[in-house]
Each structure stands twice: as C-alpha cells, then as structure tokens.
Write a protein that holds these residues in place. Structure first.
Motif, PDB file in Angstrom:
ATOM      1  N   UNK A  18      13.245 -15.424   2.686  1.00  0.00           N
ATOM      2  CA  UNK A  18      14.069 -14.658   1.756  1.00  0.00           C
ATOM      3  C   UNK A  18      13.551 -14.792   0.331  1.00  0.00           C
ATOM      4  N   UNK A  19      13.280 -16.018  -0.103  1.00  0.00           N
ATOM      5  CA  UNK A  19      12.788 -16.251  -1.461  1.00  0.00           C
ATOM      6  C   UNK A  19      11.381 -15.680  -1.639  1.00  0.00           C
ATOM      7  N   UNK A  20      10.533 -15.850  -0.638  1.00  0.00           N
ATOM      8  CA  UNK A  20       9.159 -15.372  -0.758  1.00  0.00           C
ATOM      9  C   UNK A  20       9.076 -13.847  -0.787  1.00  0.00           C
ATOM     10  N   UNK A  21       9.921 -13.182  -0.032  1.00  0.00           N
ATOM     11  CA  UNK A  21       9.965 -11.718  -0.076  1.00  0.00           C
ATOM     12  C   UNK A  21      10.413 -11.248  -1.452  1.00  0.00           C
ATOM     13  N   UNK A  22      11.396 -11.957  -2.024  1.00  0.00           N
ATOM     14  CA  UNK A  22      11.863 -11.620  -3.365  1.00  0.00           C
ATOM     15  C   UNK A  22      10.733 -11.778  -4.380  1.00  0.00           C
ATOM     16  N   UNK A  23       9.987 -12.895  -4.303  1.00  0.00           N
ATOM     17  CA  UNK A  23       8.889 -13.146  -5.235  1.00  0.00           C
ATOM     18  C   UNK A  23       7.794 -12.097  -5.099  1.00  0.00           C
ATOM     19  N   UNK A  24       7.411 -11.813  -3.858  1.00  0.00           N
ATOM     20  CA  UNK A  24       6.325 -10.870  -3.630  1.00  0.00           C
ATOM     21  C   UNK A  24       6.715  -9.464  -4.073  1.00  0.00           C
ATOM     22  N   UNK A  25       7.945  -9.085  -3.816  1.00  0.00           N
ATOM     23  CA  UNK A  25       8.407  -7.757  -4.222  1.00  0.00           C
ATOM     24  C   UNK A  25       8.360  -7.606  -5.739  1.00  0.00           C
ATOM     25  N   UNK A  26       8.735  -8.666  -6.446  1.00  0.00           N
ATOM     26  CA  UNK A  26       8.678  -8.650  -7.910  1.00  0.00           C
ATOM     27  C   UNK A  26       7.241  -8.543  -8.390  1.00  0.00           C
ATOM     28  N   UNK A  27       6.335  -9.262  -7.757  1.00  0.00           N
ATOM     29  CA  UNK A  27       4.924  -9.202  -8.132  1.00  0.00           C
ATOM     30  C   UNK A  27       4.337  -7.815  -7.856  1.00  0.00           C
ATOM     31  N   UNK A  28       4.741  -7.207  -6.756  1.00  0.00           N
ATOM     32  CA  UNK A  28       4.274  -5.852  -6.460  1.00  0.00           C
ATOM     33  C   UNK A  28       4.769  -4.882  -7.521  1.00  0.00           C
ATOM     34  N   UNK A  29       6.017  -5.046  -7.934  1.00  0.00           N
ATOM     35  CA  UNK A  29       6.562  -4.214  -9.011  1.00  0.00           C
ATOM     36  C   UNK A  29       5.737  -4.385 -10.292  1.00  0.00           C
ATOM     37  N   UNK A  30       5.402  -5.629 -10.635  1.00  0.00           N
ATOM     38  CA  UNK A  30       4.600  -5.894 -11.834  1.00  0.00           C
ATOM     39  C   UNK A  30       3.210  -5.279 -11.713  1.00  0.00           C
ATOM     40  N   UNK A  31       2.590  -5.453 -10.563  1.00  0.00           N
ATOM     41  CA  UNK A  31       1.246  -4.898 -10.367  1.00  0.00           C
ATOM     42  C   UNK A  31       1.265  -3.381 -10.449  1.00  0.00           C
ATOM     43  N   UNK A  32       2.300  -2.765  -9.898  1.00  0.00           N
ATOM     44  CA  UNK A  32       2.379  -1.307  -9.857  1.00  0.00           C
ATOM     45  C   UNK A  32       2.457  -0.694 -11.251  1.00  0.00           C
ATOM     46  N   UNK A  33       2.919  -1.469 -12.229  1.00  0.00           N
ATOM     47  CA  UNK A  33       2.983  -0.956 -13.605  1.00  0.00           C
ATOM     48  C   UNK A  33       1.606  -0.578 -14.134  1.00  0.00           C
ATOM     49  N   UNK A  34       0.560  -1.223 -13.610  1.00  0.00           N
ATOM     50  CA  UNK A  34      -0.809  -0.931 -14.038  1.00  0.00           C
ATOM     51  C   UNK A  34      -1.492   0.104 -13.157  1.00  0.00           C
ATOM     52  N   UNK A  35      -0.728   0.683 -12.233  1.00  0.00           N
ATOM     53  CA  UNK A  35      -1.180   1.791 -11.392  1.00  0.00           C
ATOM     54  C   UNK A  35      -2.489   1.514 -10.648  1.00  0.00           C
ATOM     55  N   UNK A  36      -2.564   0.410  -9.917  1.00  0.00           N
ATOM     56  CA  UNK A  36      -3.740   0.176  -9.068  1.00  0.00           C
ATOM     57  C   UNK A  36      -3.714   1.116  -7.871  1.00  0.00           C
ATOM     58  N   UNK A  37      -4.827   1.207  -7.196  1.00  0.00           N
ATOM     59  CA  UNK A  37      -4.894   2.005  -5.975  1.00  0.00           C
ATOM     60  C   UNK A  37      -4.448   1.206  -4.759  1.00  0.00           C
ATOM     61  N   UNK A  38      -4.656  -0.113  -4.808  1.00  0.00           N
ATOM     62  CA  UNK A  38      -4.274  -0.957  -3.675  1.00  0.00           C
ATOM     63  C   UNK A  38      -3.818  -2.319  -4.176  1.00  0.00           C
ATOM     64  N   UNK A  39      -2.751  -2.825  -3.592  1.00  0.00           N
ATOM     65  CA  UNK A  39      -2.205  -4.147  -3.890  1.00  0.00           C
ATOM     66  C   UNK A  39      -2.378  -5.021  -2.651  1.00  0.00           C
ATOM     67  N   UNK A  40      -2.785  -6.272  -2.864  1.00  0.00           N
ATOM     68  CA  UNK A  40      -3.098  -7.180  -1.759  1.00  0.00           C
ATOM     69  C   UNK A  40      -2.271  -8.457  -1.875  1.00  0.00           C
TER      70      UNK A  40
END
Length: 261
Positions: A18-40
């Motif tokens: 539960x905590x790790x999904x929350x952390x990863x989702x937040x990081x994906x949101x942060x990464x998406x702000x820079x409009x990458x083509x792929x997130x890993x």
C-alpha cells in the motif's frame, strides 16, 4: 527516433504494498510533469524482498498493479515499464514485469527467468519461461530483471528478436555495485543497444541497495547515472538512430558464426 526516459530510483518499504504503491504513483506524477516518453520502475517495488510473505502480500495475477499502472499511463499519456511485482497465480509466485503504452494498454509481460540462489529466490518464486520483448513507440524493446543480466546468452536472445532498448529493473545490492555497472555497460556494447538499468536505493533487513540507476548507449557510453543513496528520477534522451548507426559501422550481427557456438 528520440525518446526521453525517466527512471525512478526509489526506496521500498519492506512488505508494505500500500505504501509503496502510493510512493511510486507520486513519483510517476512528478516524472510526468517533465513529459518523458517512458517511465521506468525498479524490481519488486511493491513488496521488496519480503520473500517469506509473498504468498500473502503478492498481487493476485498482477491485477491490482495492471489496473493502477494502466490508469496512470493513460492519465499522463506516457509509456510505463512498471518494474516488476510479485504476481500470485495458481502455478506459483512469479517476479513479473509489465509494460504499458500511452493508451494504458499492456504491451509486455515478462517473468524473471533466472532466480538468484544467493537471495533464496528459488525457494519462494517460480521461474518464468518466455522472453520479454515488446514494442515501445514502434521501437522493438525488451525487459529483463536484475540477475538476468549475468546471462549474456539470454540478453542476446532478446536482441536477436529485434530489441534496440533493454530495460533492466533491479534490486542490486551495494557490495556488488562494480558488477552492476560493468555488466550493464558490457551488455550495451556487445548487443549494440541502449540499456536502461533502474535500481532501488535504501536497505532491508538483509541488504543495502546500490542505486546507480543508469542509461547506457550502444557504444557503451554512460548517458546518465544516478548516485548510490538518494531517491531520484533520472532523465536521459536516447536515439534509436544511434543503434542503427553503431550496428552499421561495426556489423557484429552480420559477422556472427552461430553454427560454431
């Protein structure tokens, strides 16, 4: 074609999906702000190496992670190589990587073939039985997991199936950092492909992990590399044209003589 990669180097709370999904989702949101083509994402990012409890905390048929990652890929219109998670099935527990396109469609699934006895994976996890090739923006790519990179013949099998980019989610420990860096670089050189190694940081009850998430080009040059202790998002631009250029200048695949191997 040029693609921007965002590799999430994160800490993982042992045994707490539960905590790790929350952390990863937040990081994906942060990464998406820079409009990458792929997130890993890294290996076993929902559970860490809480192997003894995977039968309890693993994801049944990977359904929860597939739903969440598909939704995030669609929301941010980004490809996601969703690291790997513990997938519970009636045939055992598998260490499984998923990939999704910008529409949220699953484009790849791969279960780790080589299980590392040093970390007792074979006692709790079942090995996969198929390759990890998939398409990324019309570019042939592949995903393998951590220990797999010690098996050059397995990596070569993916390249012979057309892969130009190799994604390697991992939980690689600090005491073997030199191996991590050298193996990733070697796999890039010998296969004339990009290698994206996404490792975790932090510690669990048995290990401290190395970080040093890396992107390496087909010449073996390091395009970008993270540090060894901090959570971060590593960005790098890759060019599939360079793969074609290197393979043309040094025609390794044309010069192979597999009848002798």
């Amino acid at each position: 074609m040029k693609l921007t990669v965002a590799a999430i180097q994160m800490d993982i709370e042992l045994g707490n999906p539960k905590e790790n999904i929350k952390r990863a989702s937040k990081r994906i949101e942060q990464a998406a702000e820079n409009k990458p083509d792929v997130i890993v994402l890294p290996e076993l990012w929902t559970t860490g190496y809480d192997l003894e409890r995977l039968d309890v905390i693993g994801d049944a048929n990977g359904e929860e992670i597939k739903r969440i990652m598909s939704s995030l890929a669609r929301q941010y219109k980004v490809n996601i190589v969703a690291g790997s998670v513990a997938k519970k099935t009636d045939k055992g527990i598998f260490n499984t990587l998923y990939a999704f396109n910008r529409k949220g469609e699953m484009t790849g699934e791969y279960s780790k073939l080589h299980l590392i006895r040093l970390m007792q994976e074979e006692k709790f996890i079942s090995p996969g039985s198929s390759k990890g090739n998939f398409m990324l923006e019309n570019v042939p790519a592949a995903g393998v997991i951590c220990y797999d990179i010690r098996f050059p013949e397995w990596i070569r099998a993916h390249i012979l199936d057309g892969a130009s980019i190799l994604f390697v989610p991992a939980e690689w420990p600090s005491q073997r950092l030199t191996h991590w860096r050298n193996l990733l670089i070697t796999r890039a050189i010998e296969n004339q492909c990009y290698v994206v190694g996404c490792n975790r940081v932090g510690s669990d009850k048995n290990n401290t992990f190395a970080g040093h998430t890396m992107v390496i080009d087909p010449w073996g040059e390091i395009v970008a590399e993270a540090g060894g202790e901090e959570e971060t998002i590593l960005y790098a631009e890759i060019s599939t044209d360079l793969v074609e250029e290197v393979r043309t200048r040094i025609p390794v695949f044309e010069d192979r003589r597999p009848e002798f191997y």
